[in-house]
Structures are given as structure tokens and as C-alpha cells.
Design an enzyme around this catalytic site. Structure first.
Site, PDB file in Angstrom:
ATOM      1  N   HIS A 141       1.117   5.230   9.262  1.00 37.27           N
ATOM      2  CA  HIS A 141       1.515   4.417  10.341  1.00 37.27           C
ATOM      3  C   HIS A 141       0.791   4.843  11.864  1.00 37.27           C
ATOM      4  CE1 HIS A 141       4.646   7.629  10.314  1.00 37.27           C
ATOM      5  NE2 HIS A 141       4.546   7.509  11.908  1.00 37.27           N
ATOM      6  N   ASP A 156       2.228   6.530   2.837  1.00 38.45           N
ATOM      7  CA  ASP A 156       2.325   6.756   4.285  1.00 38.45           C
ATOM      8  C   ASP A 156       1.302   8.152   4.741  1.00 38.45           C
ATOM      9  OD1 ASP A 156       2.884   6.336   6.962  1.00 38.45           O
ATOM     10  OD2 ASP A 156       4.738   7.470   7.092  1.00 38.45           O
ATOM     11  N   SER A 168       4.717  12.767  13.893  1.00 37.52           N
ATOM     12  CA  SER A 168       4.350  12.217  12.638  1.00 37.52           C
ATOM     13  C   SER A 168       2.882  12.709  12.360  1.00 37.52           C
ATOM     14  CB  SER A 168       4.274  10.742  12.807  1.00 37.52           C
ATOM     15  OG  SER A 168       5.569  10.171  12.858  1.00 37.52           O
TER      16      SER A 168
END
Length: 470
Positions: free
Chosen positions: A198, A228, A311
């Protein structure tokens, strides 16, 4: 004229009227003597010789003297007027002694003391400040000396950070409609960097910044939305410091961990915590609405602060080995009712990381082929089922069978309508949890499934198949 002075009676100003004198005269004051006519015993004294001092002796009558000696003076009944009497025993004498002298009162003494103290304090303070300003002594507060840099213990947070920071990077991504920031870490000397899907999903330009501040452009190697995960690559960079990969199977609840990333674009941020839980089923994404961007993670839960921008960053154990890839957080509900889509951003101590064992396998496939494979059992699940467990649907997509003929599930004995309740003895409560448990394995791994069919519990053995990821 001289004869007239000797023969004339006494001057009238020496005598007083009887009525007035008697009424006003106080007790003890003798009455005036009566005036004597010519030849009536007047006491005529010869004229004094020149230069001699005249003496006047007032005559005291016997009756007055006797009266004064035989009677006691009356008690003073009040203030009485004192008049001058030239025939009294002594002339009236008035002495002006002034106002009686009074000493200092207590409040006057206190006020004087206070004023003196204030004045002395002000003068002393001024002189002290003046002396300090004029003094050449420099004010310096005590402080510890600079210690020799002996480093930190390797297992300390500082030691882990010192080891890992050179291999952690910040990603600045620019897309057609938006831009963002994420984190990644170096996998090998060839320049491969692992991050979240993402972070780079819609990227047109990717810039990688190292802990030294050096920035270079990167290209996308491959990505997978189901896991992901994504891999980018930098070229022409020397001295890369790949991070050592650990084994997420060795992680235990309570183990200390360190997270490194760029929350809100604050590069090289280090936070610490513990492993709060393992095998936590987490789904993320789903913004597209068709389910193609949903990721299923059998996650490590940590209370190490993780925020937007973290992230793709590493979650490290006490040996500075990567045990997870920071991927998602749970935010607090804004309205307190748990409604989706209204959560606050920022860490509340609920962070989730993809286990490195899963990340390692996916990264190897992405580097090798640009795509990742997903383990499957070859069945279609009824995602609307509200009971406990994962129910196999009656029909598949477009009217196809819910159990793929000849697939892993069919070979293992799974039938439409079966409810799968356990995977390798671990309870599952829904379709999402079953997918997560399956994707935590590799294609070809054997699984033991517990199913409920017509009220009876059965145990089935299934070997996972393979499907291409997205």
C-alpha cells in the site's frame, strides 16, 4: 508736694471693695485690712532713705489669724478659680512646664524597624548585584563530563538502533493524484528493498532516502496486495547494509522488540515495546470495493508505537534481527461506537506486523518472478455465514461448484456445506480467519482441518495448492 505725699492716705489702687473681695476670696486668703482715717492708727512709715529698698509688710489681723488657725479647710467640692491676691502669704506663681513628654509607641518602633530592614536589604541587594556584574568570575552549572564513546550493549534499544539504522530507508512516493511516505529496509547488496504494497501501489515516482541523508530513485520490482508486500530496487549505491532476517516462529509473547520508521515523514524514528500477541488475524485494505486489495495477515501484535509512515519498516528482536514488517495499526473510535471509517489516526498501542517468515517467502518470489503465489484449498467460502467457523458455500462464482473438482479440498474430502472449525488444532471463527491461517503457509504444506458435517465433527488432511497472486 513732698508734704502731701507723707500726709495723704494710701493710694486707692491698693484697696479693694469689701463686697467684691469677700465674695470672691477663697478660704485661707486673709481679708483686706480696713482703711484707716487720719489719725486712726495708720501705720505711717518714714520715707525711705535714698537708695534704700522699700519693704511692704501686709498687716495680719488677729481675728483673721485666729480664725484660720482654729478651722480646718473645707473639702474641695470642685474646681475653683484662683485669683491673684497681693495680701496672700505667697504670690501666685504659674510655671509653664510644656506638654508632658511621651515615649515611642510600639507601632512606631515596628514601622521604624521595618523601614530600616527594607532599606538595608535594598542596599545590600544592589551592592551584591553590582559586585557580581563587576566580578570577573563566570557562572557555570555542574555537568557531567563527556564520556568516551564505548558504544551501547548490543541488545539494548540504543545498540539495536545503531546496528539497524544504516539498513532502514524512507520512501517518498508520488502518484497521479496523491503522494505519501513509507519505510523499507535493505534485503541484499544488490539493492532490493522490502516494503508494504500500500506504500507503492499507485506510485509513478519512488525516491529512497538512506539514514545518511543520501537520496536516490528506485524502481518497482513486484508487489502483492493479498500479502501487502512489495519490493523496490535502487542501483548504483555502494556500501549497502542489509538487515539480518530472524525467524518469526521463535517469537514469544512478551519478547522485547524495536520498530524503526518514518512516522509522519520523521525519518529514523526508533520506538520500543514488546510482542503483545502472535497469530492475530488481521485484514486491511478493501478501498476498491471488489476485495482485490484486501490483505490477510496472520500478524504479530506489538505495543511499540507505530504511526502512519512506519508502514514497511522493520520490527526487530533483541539481536537486531527482523522478525516482522510493520503494516497496520488499530486506531481509536472517534465517536466511541466502533463504527468503521471514523477512527483516529496515530498509535494507541495496537500495531501489527507481517511475520518475517511470510515476508521472506513473498520477497523471494517477487524478486525472482515479480509475482507471489498464494496457498489455496480450492473451495469457495460463504462469507455471509454468521455462525462459528468458516462454511463452504453451496455454489461457487458464476454458478460453478463451490469445491473445485480435483483440487486440494476435493482430494481431502471437503464437501459443500461443511463448516471448517479448526486448522491444525487452532480454532477459526470465520472465513477471514481461515484464509489468514492458510496464507500463513507455503503451497504444498499439509494441513489438518476439523470440519462439522450434519452435526458430526470430522478430521480431514489437505495438501495446499497454489494460485497466482494479484
Amino acid at each position: 508736694m513732698a508734704d502731701r505725699q507723707h500726709t495723704d492716705p494710701a493710694p486707692q489702687w491698693w484697696s479693694r471693695p469689701q463686697g467684691t473681695a469677700d465674695a470672691a476670696r477663697g478660704e485661707g486668703v486673709p481679708a483686706p485690712r480696713p482703711e484707716a482715717g487720719p489719725g486712726e492708727g495708720a501705720d505711717v512709715r518714714p520715707e525711705a532713705e535714698p537708695g534704700a529698698r522699700a519693704e511692704v509688710h501686709p498687716e495680719v489681723r488677729p481675728e483673721d489669724r485666729a480664725e484660720g488657725a482654729g478651722e480646718q479647710p473645707a473639702e474641695d467640692s470642685g474646681p475653683r478659680e484662683v485669683r491673684y491676691d497681693p495680701w496672700g502669704d505667697q504670690p501666685l506663681q504659674a510655671v509653664d512646664r510644656g506638654r508632658p513628654q511621651r515615649g515611642f509607641r510600639l507601632w512606631q518602633v515596628a514601622a521604624l524597624s521595618l523601614g530600616t530592614a527594607l532599606l538595608a536589604g535594598g542596599i545590600g541587594g544592589y551592592l551584591g548585584v553590582l559586585a557580581e556584574r563587576q566580578s570577573s568570575t563566570r557562572l557555570e552549572l555542574p555537568q557531567a563530563a563527556v564520556a568516551a564513546d564505548k558504544g551501547r550493549a548490543p541488545e539494548s534499544v540504543a545498540g539495536i538502533a545503531a546496528t539497524a539504522l544504516p539498513g532502514v530507508v524512507t520512501l517518498h512516493v508520488r502518484g497521479e493524484k496523491s503522494s505519501g511516505t513509507g519505510t523499507g529496509f535493505v534485503l541484499d547488496p544488490q539493492g532490493h528493498i522490502l516494503t508494504n504494497n500500500h506504500v507503492v501501489a499507485d506510485a509513478k515516482e519512488i525516491a529512497v532516502t538512506f539514514s545518511t541523508g543520501e537520496s536516490v530513485t528506485a524502481e518497482l520490482v513486484g508487489r502483492d496486495s493479498g500479502y501487502d508486500l512489495a519490493v523496490v530496487k535502487v542501483s548504483g549505491v555502494r556500501g549497502l547494509r542489509p538487515l539480518s532476517l530472524g525467524n518469526s516462529e521463535n517469537v514469544k509473547v512478551g519478547d522485547p522488540v524495536v520498530a524503526i520508521g518514518a512516522p509522519f515523514d520523521l525519518s529514523n524514528t526508533v520506538t520500543a515495546g514488546i510482542i503483545s500477541a502472535t497469530g492475530r488475524p488481521v485484514t486491511a485494505g478493501g478501498d476498491k470495493g471488489d476485495g482485490s486489495d484486501i490483505s490477510y495477515v496472520d500478524a504479530l501484535q506489538t505495543d511499540a508505537p507505530i504511526n502512519p509512515g512506519n508502514s514497511g519498516g522493520p520490527l526487530l528482536d533483541a539481536q537486531a534481527h527482523v522478525v516482522g514488517i510493520n503494516s497496520a495499526i488499530r486506531g481509536a473510535d472517534k465517536d466511541g461506537d466502533g463504527a468503521e471509517g471514523v477512527r483516529q489516526g496515530g498509535s494507541i498501542g495496537l500495531g501489527f506486523a507481517i511475520p518475517i517468515n511470510q515476508g521472506k517467502r513473498v520477497a523471494e518470489e517477487l524478486i525472482r518472478t515479480g509475482r507471489a503465489t498464494h496457498p489455496v484449498i480450492g473451495v469457495t467460502l460463504d462469507m455471509q455465514y454468521t455462525g462459528d467457523g468458516a462454511r463452504v458455500g453451496d455454489k461457487g462464482e458464476d454458478g460453478k461448484p463451490a469445491v473445485v473438482a480435483g483440487g486440494p479440498g476435493a482430494r481431502g474430502g471437503i464437501k459443500p456445506g461443511d463448516v471448517i472449525t479448526k486448522v491444525d488444532g487452532v480454532r477459526v471463527h470465520g472465513g477471514d480467519e481461515l484464509i489468514i491461517k492458510i496464507r500463513a503457509h507455503r503451497p504444498g504444506d499439509p494441513l489438518t482441518l476439523t470440519v462439522l458435517r450434519e452435526g458430526r465433527e470430522r478430521t480431514l488432511e489437505v495438501v495446499l495448492g497454489s494460485a497466482n497472486g494479484s
